[in-house]
Design a protein around this motif. Structure first.
Motif, short mmCIF file in Angstrom:
data_model
loop_
_atom_site.label_atom_id
_atom_site.label_comp_id
_atom_site.label_asym_id
_atom_site.label_seq_id
_atom_site.Cartn_x
_atom_site.Cartn_y
_atom_site.Cartn_z
N UNK A 54 6.55 1.38 -7.68
CA UNK A 54 6.65 -0.03 -7.31
C UNK A 54 5.31 -0.43 -6.71
N UNK A 55 4.53 -1.16 -7.49
CA UNK A 55 3.26 -1.69 -7.00
C UNK A 55 3.52 -2.99 -6.28
N UNK A 56 3.15 -3.05 -5.02
CA UNK A 56 3.42 -4.22 -4.19
C UNK A 56 2.09 -4.84 -3.78
N UNK A 57 1.84 -6.04 -4.25
CA UNK A 57 0.62 -6.78 -3.93
C UNK A 57 0.95 -8.02 -3.11
N UNK A 58 -0.07 -8.57 -2.49
CA UNK A 58 0.09 -9.80 -1.68
C UNK A 58 1.26 -9.65 -0.72
N UNK A 59 1.28 -8.56 -0.01
CA UNK A 59 2.40 -8.28 0.88
C UNK A 59 2.47 -9.28 2.03
N UNK A 60 3.70 -9.57 2.42
CA UNK A 60 3.97 -10.50 3.50
C UNK A 60 4.75 -9.80 4.61
N UNK A 61 4.69 -10.29 5.83
CA UNK A 61 5.48 -9.66 6.90
C UNK A 61 6.96 -9.56 6.56
N UNK A 62 7.47 -10.52 5.81
CA UNK A 62 8.90 -10.48 5.45
C UNK A 62 9.23 -9.41 4.42
N UNK A 63 8.22 -8.73 3.90
CA UNK A 63 8.46 -7.58 3.01
C UNK A 63 8.74 -6.31 3.80
N UNK A 64 8.57 -6.38 5.12
CA UNK A 64 8.85 -5.23 5.97
C UNK A 64 10.30 -4.80 5.84
N UNK A 65 10.51 -3.54 5.50
CA UNK A 65 11.87 -3.02 5.28
C UNK A 65 11.78 -1.54 4.94
N UNK A 66 12.94 -0.91 4.88
CA UNK A 66 13.02 0.42 4.29
C UNK A 66 13.33 0.24 2.81
N UNK A 67 12.53 0.87 1.98
CA UNK A 67 12.66 0.72 0.53
C UNK A 67 13.34 1.97 -0.04
N UNK A 68 14.35 1.72 -0.87
CA UNK A 68 15.13 2.78 -1.49
C UNK A 68 15.02 2.71 -3.00
N UNK A 69 14.89 3.85 -3.64
CA UNK A 69 15.01 3.86 -5.09
C UNK A 69 16.40 4.37 -5.45
#
Length: 125
Positions: A81-96
């Motif tokens: 998962x390539x994540x660009x232009x990250x924002x503070x609201x993207x803060x989280x625990x990410x699960x596959x």
């Protein structure tokens, strides 16, 4: 059984990028799709992205369209998962997660049989 291990999380400033990886092992030949979800404490897990093997398709949650890209490396049994232009609201625990059942509705947690342990992504403002 299938085992999923996420990696690549960390702390990044707003506007930055991160690439998450999900390495799959075990009975991976049974996979129909793999997806990424994210969760903030006290909230439901949110769909981020998914891809299917046959047909070769990708799907994204509305909040990440145009910024995140899901891809795979079949030789390494790994989904990224390539994540660009990250924002503070993207803060989280990410699960596959891995689904073994063909069909639609990949945005729902119930479609996935196997889950990883999660990796933390923190985006500072």
């Amino acid at each position: 059984q299938v085992q999923l291990v996420e990696s690549g999380g960390g702390l990044v400033q707003a506007g930055g990028s991160l690439r998450l990886a999900c390495a799959a092992s075990g009975r991976t030949f049974s996979a129909y799709a793999m997806g990424w979800f994210r969760q903030i404490p006290g909230k439901e897990r949110e769909f981020v992205a998914a891809l299917t093997w046959n047909p070769d398709s990708t799907y994204y949650g509305d909040s990440v369209k145009g910024r995140f890209t899901i891809s795979r490396d079949n030789a390494k049994n790994t989904v990224y998962l390539q994540m660009n232009s990250l924002k503070p609201e993207d803060t989280a625990t990410y699960y596959c997660a891995l689904s073994t059942s063909p069909g639609s509705g990949l945005g729902y947690m119930s479609r996935y049989r196997y889950w990883g342990q999660g990796t933390q992504v923190t985006v500072s403002s």
